[in-house]
Scaffold this motif. Structure first.
Motif, PDB file in Angstrom:
ATOM      1  N   GLU A  46      -6.225  -7.241  -8.271  1.00 51.26           N
ATOM      2  CA  GLU A  46      -6.511  -6.594  -6.990  1.00 51.26           C
ATOM      3  C   GLU A  46      -6.894  -5.136  -7.213  1.00 51.26           C
ATOM      4  OE1 GLU A  46      -3.127  -7.155  -4.513  1.00 51.26           O
ATOM      5  OE2 GLU A  46      -3.448  -9.310  -4.256  1.00 51.26           O
ATOM      6  N   GLU A  47      -6.210  -4.497  -8.150  1.00 49.52           N
ATOM      7  CA  GLU A  47      -6.516  -3.100  -8.456  1.00 49.52           C
ATOM      8  C   GLU A  47      -7.878  -2.967  -9.137  1.00 49.52           C
ATOM      9  OE1 GLU A  47      -5.022  -0.138  -7.783  1.00 49.52           O
ATOM     10  OE2 GLU A  47      -3.768  -1.347  -6.440  1.00 49.52           O
ATOM     11  N   LYS A  87     -10.397  -3.313  -6.425  1.00 48.97           N
ATOM     12  CA  LYS A  87     -10.410  -2.142  -5.553  1.00 48.97           C
ATOM     13  C   LYS A  87     -11.141  -0.981  -6.208  1.00 48.97           C
ATOM     14  CE  LYS A  87      -6.553  -1.350  -3.475  1.00 48.97           C
ATOM     15  NZ  LYS A  87      -5.150  -0.897  -3.222  1.00 48.97           N
ATOM     16  N   ARG A  88     -10.958  -0.844  -7.526  1.00 48.60           N
ATOM     17  CA  ARG A  88     -11.582   0.262  -8.260  1.00 48.60           C
ATOM     18  C   ARG A  88     -12.967  -0.096  -8.802  1.00 48.60           C
ATOM     19  NH1 ARG A  88      -7.391   3.966  -9.607  1.00 48.60           N
ATOM     20  NH2 ARG A  88      -5.329   3.134  -9.064  1.00 48.60           N
ATOM     21  N   SER A  89     -13.381  -1.354  -8.539  1.00 51.20           N
ATOM     22  CA  SER A  89     -14.705  -1.836  -8.975  1.00 51.20           C
ATOM     23  C   SER A  89     -14.903  -1.707 -10.478  1.00 51.20           C
ATOM     24  CB  SER A  89     -15.818  -1.079  -8.229  1.00 51.20           C
ATOM     25  OG  SER A  89     -15.699  -1.274  -6.843  1.00 51.20           O
ATOM     26  N   GLN A  96     -17.783  -7.945  -8.835  1.00 53.28           N
ATOM     27  CA  GLN A  96     -16.895  -8.692  -7.946  1.00 53.28           C
ATOM     28  C   GLN A  96     -16.810 -10.164  -8.323  1.00 53.28           C
ATOM     29  OE1 GLN A  96     -17.504  -8.048  -3.762  1.00 53.28           O
ATOM     30  NE2 GLN A  96     -16.323  -9.844  -3.163  1.00 53.28           N
ATOM     31  N   GLU A  99      -7.661  -6.245   2.211  1.00 53.13           N
ATOM     32  CA  GLU A  99      -8.992  -6.099   1.636  1.00 53.13           C
ATOM     33  C   GLU A  99      -9.009  -6.306   0.120  1.00 53.13           C
ATOM     34  OE1 GLU A  99     -11.784  -5.882   3.212  1.00 53.13           O
ATOM     35  OE2 GLU A  99     -10.777  -5.875   5.157  1.00 53.13           O
ATOM     36  N   ALA A 100      -7.946  -5.858  -0.548  1.00 51.95           N
ATOM     37  CA  ALA A 100      -7.904  -6.003  -2.007  1.00 51.95           C
ATOM     38  C   ALA A 100      -7.889  -7.472  -2.406  1.00 51.95           C
ATOM     39  CB  ALA A 100      -6.675  -5.289  -2.561  1.00 51.95           C
ATOM     40  N   LYS A 149     -11.309  -9.039  -1.657  1.00 48.66           N
ATOM     41  CA  LYS A 149     -12.330  -8.602  -2.614  1.00 48.66           C
ATOM     42  C   LYS A 149     -12.149  -9.258  -3.978  1.00 48.66           C
ATOM     43  CE  LYS A 149     -14.744  -4.365  -3.933  1.00 48.66           C
ATOM     44  NZ  LYS A 149     -14.724  -2.882  -3.870  1.00 48.66           N
ATOM     45  N   SER A 150     -10.893  -9.523  -4.371  1.00 44.53           N
ATOM     46  CA  SER A 150     -10.643 -10.100  -5.702  1.00 44.53           C
ATOM     47  C   SER A 150     -10.817 -11.610  -5.740  1.00 44.53           C
ATOM     48  CB  SER A 150      -9.223  -9.741  -6.166  1.00 44.53           C
ATOM     49  OG  SER A 150      -8.253 -10.365  -5.341  1.00 44.53           O
TER      50      SER A 150
END
Length: 324
Positions: free
Chosen positions: A112-113, A116-118, A122, A176-177, A180-181
């Protein structure tokens, strides 16, 4: 219990006396239980002590019991205890739940981190989650006891993820994390498909098949390693597409079959080392068949229309039920 008709694997510890021995036997039960049996027996041959291992005993009681032992090289490599973390099976399983849950959710939090940090693309980040989480969770299965609570408590970890996917996918809770993951396009509703099927597969494999069944290994390994690496390899080396499905490539399908098969064999060896199953050439060929058939089904257009997180485990379970 009839000792004459029950197949058992025995570990023997002999105590006292010269002609009459009292032996303690440990029975490994495929249904995840260990049963201890104490039986007085007498040797049929006085010279048995001079042989490297005992072959035949005659019980002092009226019941008959024939014991056969394997040569040293065929014996289990590791004498797994009935419980790993505590003498009480339930307490041990609760401790195992805490340890395996902490490991699994730590890796989820890590990805997830990274999302979040791209740190990764993705799609690559999503596939890294896909490949790793189920396999890491399965590595923790030996922590659980041979008691019936083991698979039930272990299944709570992916079961909690089912609830998470439902709550986030239905829009009840925003994260959101996680979206996104685990999603392809950043849409939270995607969690109601692939990620939900993924968590459901691992949950059912834990409860129904568990660590003594090659079906659970085939289903999870082909879903995680096979399907995950198929996408990663296919995107990078998949220039040559399969004629009947232009969304799939030869490189991706070959990578899926190879990764699913090799990972299945690796986990077969892993669980065999703990004594939960016996590795054999027949099992290896079975895993190869399941992985190849699963890769073929995954390459079909129907797999794209539905979801490969659904078709891959279903195919693995169906083919595995026929083969194993």
């Amino acid at each position: 219990m009839s000792l004459t008709h029950t197949p058992i694997t025995l570990t023997m510890i002999c105590r006292s006396s010269t002609t009459t021995l009292t032996c303690c036997f440990q029975r490994f039960d495929p249904l995840h239980r260990f049963t201890h049996i104490s039986i007085p027996i007498s040797l049929t041959k006085p010279s048995s002590f001079s042989t490297p291992f005992l072959t035949l005993f005659k019980p002092c009681s009226s019941s008959s019991l024939t014991l056969t032992t394997q040569p040293p090289q065929a014996r289990r490599k590791f004498a797994v205890p009935a419980t790993m973390l505590h003498q009480n099976p339930l307490v041990s399983d609760i401790c195992a739940l805490a340890v395996s849950g902490a490991i699994a959710f730590s890796f989820l939090r890590l990805f997830e981190e990274t999302a979040k940090r791209s740190l990764f693309d993705q799609k690559l980040n999503r596939k890294l989650v896909h490949v790793s989480i189920g396999l890491i969770f399965m590595l923790c299965w030996p922590l659980y006891s041979s008691d019936g609570w083991g698979p039930i408590l272990a299944s709570l970890i992916p079961g909690i993820n089912i609830i998470r996917m439902l709550v986030i996918g239905l829009g009840i809770y925003k994260d959101e994390a996680t979206v996104k993951s685990m999603s392809r396009f950043g849409d939270y509703r995607e969690l109601l498909k692939g990620p939900l099927y993924y968590a459901a597969t691992i949950t059912l494999a834990s409860v129904i098949y568990w660590r003594t069944s090659p079906i659970s290994i085939a289903a999870i390994c082909n879903l995680c390693a096979g399907d995950g690496l198929a996408d990663i390899v296919g995107r990078r080396f998949g220039d040559k597409k399969i004629p009947y499905n232009r969304n799939k490539s030869y490189a991706g399908s070959i990578a899926m079959a190879a990764a699913g098969f090799l990972t299945s064999v690796g986990y077969m060896s892993y669980f065999s080392w703990f004594g939960y199953m016996e590795g054999s050439l027949k099992l290896v060929l079975g895993f190869l068949t399941v992985s190849v058939v699963t890769a073929l089904v995954e390459s079909l257009p129907i797999s794209t229309e539905l979801d490969d997180n659904l078709t891959v485990p279903l195919t693995s379970i169906l083919v595995g039920s026929v083969i194993f």
